[in-house]
Scaffold this motif. Structure first.
Motif, short mmCIF file in Angstrom:
data_model
loop_
_atom_site.label_atom_id
_atom_site.label_comp_id
_atom_site.label_asym_id
_atom_site.label_seq_id
_atom_site.Cartn_x
_atom_site.Cartn_y
_atom_site.Cartn_z
N VAL A 20 32.84 22.84 57.73
CA VAL A 20 33.53 22.21 58.87
C VAL A 20 32.90 22.66 60.19
N GLY A 27 32.86 13.30 57.35
CA GLY A 27 34.08 14.08 57.18
C GLY A 27 33.97 14.88 55.89
N SER A 28 33.63 14.18 54.80
CA SER A 28 33.35 14.84 53.52
C SER A 28 34.55 15.58 52.92
N TYR A 75 35.81 18.97 54.68
CA TYR A 75 36.58 18.74 55.91
C TYR A 75 37.95 18.15 55.56
N TRP A 76 37.92 17.20 54.65
CA TRP A 76 39.11 16.55 54.08
C TRP A 76 40.13 17.58 53.60
N LYS A 115 42.96 16.96 57.39
CA LYS A 115 42.76 15.55 57.03
C LYS A 115 42.68 14.64 58.25
N ALA A 122 39.23 15.11 59.81
CA ALA A 122 38.24 14.51 58.92
C ALA A 122 38.27 12.99 59.03
N ILE A 159 34.93 9.02 51.05
CA ILE A 159 35.62 9.44 52.27
C ILE A 159 35.80 8.26 53.24
N THR A 168 39.44 6.62 53.89
CA THR A 168 39.94 6.62 55.27
C THR A 168 40.38 5.22 55.65
#
Lengths: 191, 288
Positions: free
Chosen positions: A121, B44-45, B48-49, B53, B56, B84, B88
């Motif tokens: 991240v 976002g992947s 990150y998800w 959330k 992301a 992703i 989304t």
């Protein structure tokens, strides 16, 4: 005994927390059939396998579950999700539990996955794109620098096959992306 | 000519560069215009998800907004980016409270997304729009006698893919359209361990070992996959699997576009065949 039961029944805050994250909504429909556990390629590593994870959310066992290694072994293969007869999306529930564990500072030190996710991240936020080499180095420095030595042949292989650039790629619209992400953070997560 | 917006994803520029390189010449031969989305960012992947959330999804939606301006389907060769971006899109359609927050976040960057983009995986576009017959029509060097295992991985076909999630067949048909033999093996859509290979290497490599064992037992001389992470786990970690499990695998793992390119007579350097860690040159020599 009766007192404990009443207390447990009253504790719905945990399940509500899971339901509030996109993908976690359907958890109440679980019939505990165990297809998720049977389909999971890593279930033998989990402190509590997928079916039990869902039971624990419903029982309100927040601390036990959030500090376990369970959801961190989810590989997002979605086998459970396509097989679940109740469409509850177990993989999404695992993602929701990861989010809650990180948010509440309970994520376990026994799994390196939470640290890897954070490094990932940071990389995505920092450049707008993920810089894989930088992320890997940071992960090993934060967890186990000696493990990096074991993986050196893989890294060198990728490098000599022109698959590990030494410079990160950075997007032009960083200012705009930062504004978007800061606003998202200010809005308080997906809850 | 068929027109698309193209989203390579971060890996196609780095650890999966043979994928990034081989897409362009293959698309050209197949009369596809894949115009790279200008200034795209990380999708976002899954990591990150699994941390936040909303952030992301806001990242993913910036890409969708960029694609919407151009007005064509958004095509990605990466299975994780596909899931992703696609999910989304689904969340924004199904969850008004979530869409409201994503809209506000995007507005902070002076952007807006109206929900008008269709997200597609390159493998699905090759199968559905170009079709195995259309690919076959461009083959100049049929891969006669080559036994190829299609490795679908997970996220091309699950949770919401275009093919059978348990026993997919699209890539097998593409292999046949190239004149090669598609090997039938049971684990073609089972997990490779994905990014768990970094934090929990032994667990992930156990899964890779099962895949390689199953594929070689069924006579595969090489594998093809659409997914960057699957390719890395099966290719770059193959020597680690060999030392950990005392095995002797030497099976090249190509990206789908690399094998299609070989059959269409595209030179090896344009397909980055030297980028594969387990060299495919021995098995491909008769066709180059």
């Amino acid at each position: 005994m009766a007192e404990t039961m009443v207390k447990d029944l009253a504790d719905v805050s945990f399940i509500n927390e899971v339901c509030a994250i996109p993908g976690g909504e359907a958890i109440r429909s679980c019939i505990q059939c165990g297809v998720c556990t049977g389909s999971c390629p890593t279930a033998n590593q989990w402190d509590y396998p997928p079916r039990r994870v869902i039971a624990m959310v419903r029982a309100g066992l927040r601390d036990e579950l959030l500090s376990s290694n369970s959801m961190w072994f989810c590989v997002s293969c979605y086998s459970c999700t396509v097989r679940c007869p109740r469409d509850i999306k177990p993989a999404d529930i695992m993602h929701a539990l990861e989010i809650i564990a990180i948010r509440s500072g309970k994520s376990t030190k026994r799994s390196k996955t939470p640290t890897m996710y954070r490094c990932f991240v940071d990389s995505a936020r920092g450049n707008g794109r993920v810089y894989e080499l930088g992320m890997m180095i940071k992960l090993f420095l934060k967890t186990n620098p000696f493990a990096a030595l074991k993986l050196a042949p893989v890294g060198l292989g990728l490098f000599f096959h022109k698959r590990l650039p030494l410079k990160p790629s950075r997007i032009k619209g960083m200012g705009e992306l930062k504004a978007i992400l800061n606003k998202a953070r200010e809005l308080g997560g997906a809850k | 000519m068929k027109y698309y917006s193209y989203y390579p994803g971060c890996s196609a520029e780095a650890t999966a560069s043979p994928l990034g390189v081989s897409v362009a010449p293959v698309a050209k031969k197949l009369d596809m215009e894949l115009a790279e989305l200008e200034d795209w960012n990380c999708c976002g992947s899954t990591p990150y998800w699994s941390v936040d959330k909303l952030e992301a999804a806001a990242m993913a939606t910036r890409n969708l907004a960029l694609a919407e301006k151009r007005g064509f389907d958004l095509v990605t060769p990466c299975s994780n980016c596909f899931v992703i971006l696609h999910e989304t899109n689904n969340y924004l359609k199904k969850l008004p409270y979530f869409k409201e927050k994503v809209d506000k976040a995007l507005a902070a960057g002076k952007m807006k997304y109206n929900g008008g983009v269709r997200v597609r995986h390159l493998a699905e576009v090759l199968y559905t729009d170009i079709t195995p017959d259309g690919i076959s029509a461009k083959v100049t060097k049929p891969l006669k006698g080559l036994k190829v295992g299609a490795y679908y991985g997970c996220q091309l076909v699950r949770p919401d893919g275009f093919d059978d999630p348990e026993s997919p067949h699209s890539l097998d048909e593409i292999i046949t359209s190239l004149g090669a033999d598609a090997v039938n093996w049971e684990m073609k859509a089972r997990c490779c361990g994905s990014s768990l290979v970094m934090p929990e290497q032994e667990v992930a490599l156990g899964l890779v070992n099962k895949l390689l064992k199953n594929a070689t037992e069924h006579g595969a001389e090489c594998l093809i996959t659409p997914c960057p992470l699957c390719q890395i786990n099966l290719d770059a970690y193959q020597s680690v699997v060999n030392s950990q499990f005392k095995t002797h695998y030497n099976i090249p793992v190509l990206f789908v576009t690399q094998l299609i390119g070989v059959a269409m007579g595209i030179p090896a350097n344009e397909l980055a065949l030297s980028g594969n860690i387990v060299s495919p040159m021995r098995v491909l020599a008769p066709y180059l």
